[in-house]
Design a protein around this motif. Structure first.
Motif, PDB file in Angstrom:
ATOM      1  N   MET A 125     -22.272  45.058 -20.143  1.00 41.26           N
ATOM      2  CA  MET A 125     -20.944  44.512 -19.950  1.00 41.26           C
ATOM      3  C   MET A 125     -20.554  44.701 -18.479  1.00 41.26           C
ATOM      4  O   MET A 125     -20.800  45.753 -17.907  1.00 41.26           O
ATOM      5  CB  MET A 125     -19.957  45.220 -20.878  1.00 41.26           C
ATOM      6  N   THR A 126     -19.918  43.711 -17.905  1.00 44.78           N
ATOM      7  CA  THR A 126     -19.540  43.780 -16.498  1.00 44.78           C
ATOM      8  C   THR A 126     -18.215  44.517 -16.323  1.00 44.78           C
ATOM      9  O   THR A 126     -17.447  44.693 -17.285  1.00 44.78           O
ATOM     10  CB  THR A 126     -19.390  42.368 -15.906  1.00 44.78           C
ATOM     11  N   GLN A 127     -17.929  44.915 -15.090  1.00 49.66           N
ATOM     12  CA  GLN A 127     -16.653  45.569 -14.791  1.00 49.66           C
ATOM     13  C   GLN A 127     -15.489  44.635 -15.098  1.00 49.66           C
ATOM     14  O   GLN A 127     -14.460  45.064 -15.610  1.00 49.66           O
ATOM     15  CB  GLN A 127     -16.610  46.020 -13.333  1.00 49.66           C
ATOM     16  N   GLU A 128     -15.644  43.352 -14.804  1.00 47.67           N
ATOM     17  CA  GLU A 128     -14.588  42.381 -15.112  1.00 47.67           C
ATOM     18  C   GLU A 128     -14.289  42.330 -16.606  1.00 47.67           C
ATOM     19  O   GLU A 128     -13.135  42.216 -17.018  1.00 47.67           O
ATOM     20  CB  GLU A 128     -14.969  40.987 -14.615  1.00 47.67           C
ATOM     21  N   GLN A 129     -15.325  42.411 -17.429  1.00 47.58           N
ATOM     22  CA  GLN A 129     -15.124  42.404 -18.883  1.00 47.58           C
ATOM     23  C   GLN A 129     -14.406  43.670 -19.337  1.00 47.58           C
ATOM     24  O   GLN A 129     -13.506  43.605 -20.172  1.00 47.58           O
ATOM     25  CB  GLN A 129     -16.468  42.247 -19.597  1.00 47.58           C
ATOM     26  N   PHE A 130     -14.802  44.831 -18.796  1.00 48.28           N
ATOM     27  CA  PHE A 130     -14.102  46.083 -19.121  1.00 48.28           C
ATOM     28  C   PHE A 130     -12.638  46.014 -18.680  1.00 48.28           C
ATOM     29  O   PHE A 130     -11.738  46.432 -19.410  1.00 48.28           O
ATOM     30  CB  PHE A 130     -14.775  47.285 -18.455  1.00 48.28           C
ATOM     31  N   ASP A 131     -12.401  45.481 -17.488  1.00 45.28           N
ATOM     32  CA  ASP A 131     -11.032  45.345 -16.992  1.00 45.28           C
ATOM     33  C   ASP A 131     -10.194  44.462 -17.901  1.00 45.28           C
ATOM     34  O   ASP A 131      -9.033  44.760 -18.188  1.00 45.28           O
ATOM     35  CB  ASP A 131     -11.022  44.780 -15.574  1.00 45.28           C
ATOM     36  N   GLN A 132     -10.779  43.360 -18.391  1.00 50.61           N
ATOM     37  CA  GLN A 132     -10.044  42.457 -19.272  1.00 50.61           C
ATOM     38  C   GLN A 132      -9.732  43.123 -20.606  1.00 50.61           C
ATOM     39  O   GLN A 132      -8.638  42.959 -21.150  1.00 50.61           O
ATOM     40  CB  GLN A 132     -10.812  41.151 -19.503  1.00 50.61           C
ATOM     41  N   ILE A 133     -10.673  43.882 -21.130  1.00 53.58           N
ATOM     42  CA  ILE A 133     -10.427  44.627 -22.379  1.00 53.58           C
ATOM     43  C   ILE A 133      -9.264  45.595 -22.182  1.00 53.58           C
ATOM     44  O   ILE A 133      -8.361  45.680 -23.019  1.00 53.58           O
ATOM     45  CB  ILE A 133     -11.699  45.371 -22.835  1.00 53.58           C
ATOM     46  N   ALA A 134      -9.261  46.314 -21.066  1.00 54.87           N
ATOM     47  CA  ALA A 134      -8.172  47.257 -20.782  1.00 54.87           C
ATOM     48  C   ALA A 134      -6.844  46.526 -20.657  1.00 54.87           C
ATOM     49  O   ALA A 134      -5.834  46.963 -21.229  1.00 54.87           O
ATOM     50  CB  ALA A 134      -8.477  48.041 -19.510  1.00 54.87           C
ATOM     51  N   ARG A 135      -6.819  45.415 -19.941  1.00 58.24           N
ATOM     52  CA  ARG A 135      -5.575  44.640 -19.808  1.00 58.24           C
ATOM     53  C   ARG A 135      -5.081  44.157 -21.166  1.00 58.24           C
ATOM     54  O   ARG A 135      -3.883  44.198 -21.452  1.00 58.24           O
ATOM     55  CB  ARG A 135      -5.781  43.462 -18.856  1.00 58.24           C
ATOM     56  N   ASP A 136      -5.992  43.703 -22.024  1.00 58.28           N
ATOM     57  CA  ASP A 136      -5.604  43.237 -23.361  1.00 58.28           C
ATOM     58  C   ASP A 136      -5.017  44.374 -24.196  1.00 58.28           C
ATOM     59  O   ASP A 136      -4.016  44.188 -24.889  1.00 58.28           O
ATOM     60  CB  ASP A 136      -6.802  42.623 -24.084  1.00 58.28           C
ATOM     61  N   ILE A 137      -5.636  45.538 -24.147  1.00 62.85           N
ATOM     62  CA  ILE A 137      -5.110  46.693 -24.898  1.00 62.85           C
ATOM     63  C   ILE A 137      -3.725  47.060 -24.389  1.00 62.85           C
ATOM     64  O   ILE A 137      -2.796  47.289 -25.170  1.00 62.85           O
ATOM     65  CB  ILE A 137      -6.071  47.892 -24.811  1.00 62.85           C
ATOM     66  N   ILE A 138      -3.548  47.091 -23.072  1.00 60.71           N
ATOM     67  CA  ILE A 138      -2.246  47.436 -22.482  1.00 60.71           C
ATOM     68  C   ILE A 138      -1.190  46.417 -22.891  1.00 60.71           C
ATOM     69  O   ILE A 138      -0.085  46.789 -23.290  1.00 60.71           O
ATOM     70  CB  ILE A 138      -2.358  47.528 -20.953  1.00 60.71           C
ATOM     71  N   LYS A 139      -1.504  45.138 -22.805  1.00 60.76           N
ATOM     72  CA  LYS A 139      -0.513  44.087 -23.104  1.00 60.76           C
ATOM     73  C   LYS A 139      -0.203  43.949 -24.592  1.00 60.76           C
ATOM     74  O   LYS A 139       0.880  43.503 -24.956  1.00 60.76           O
ATOM     75  CB  LYS A 139      -1.012  42.734 -22.573  1.00 60.76           C
TER      76      LYS A 139
END
Length: 74
Positions: free
Chosen positions: A1-15
């Protein structure tokens, strides 16, 4: 998994969540579940009484930690 994918998962959890556990410390550590919101730059906000334990800790030290988990996961 790329850093961008991890970042998007984190943003989705936060939102997509409304609670975080805020941890603060003075003489004794304190952790409390709170409602939160974020702005477009992912600055976090919570509302609490000024005399609450966590608020007095944050106002005194300027430091806190928090945890958010995906409460929608089975």
């Amino acid at each position: 998994m790329t850093q961008e994918q991890f970042d998007q998962i984190a943003r989705d959890i936060i939102k997509n969540n409304i609670y975080l556990t805020l941890a603060t410390c003075d003489i004794k550590p304190w952790a409390a579940p709170l409602y939160y919101c974020v702005d477009n730059q992912y600055s976090f906000y919570f509302i609490s009484q000024v005399d609450s334990v966590h608020t007095t800790h944050v106002l005194k030290s300027g430091e806190a930690a928090f945890a958010i988990f995906d409460s929608h996961d089975p």
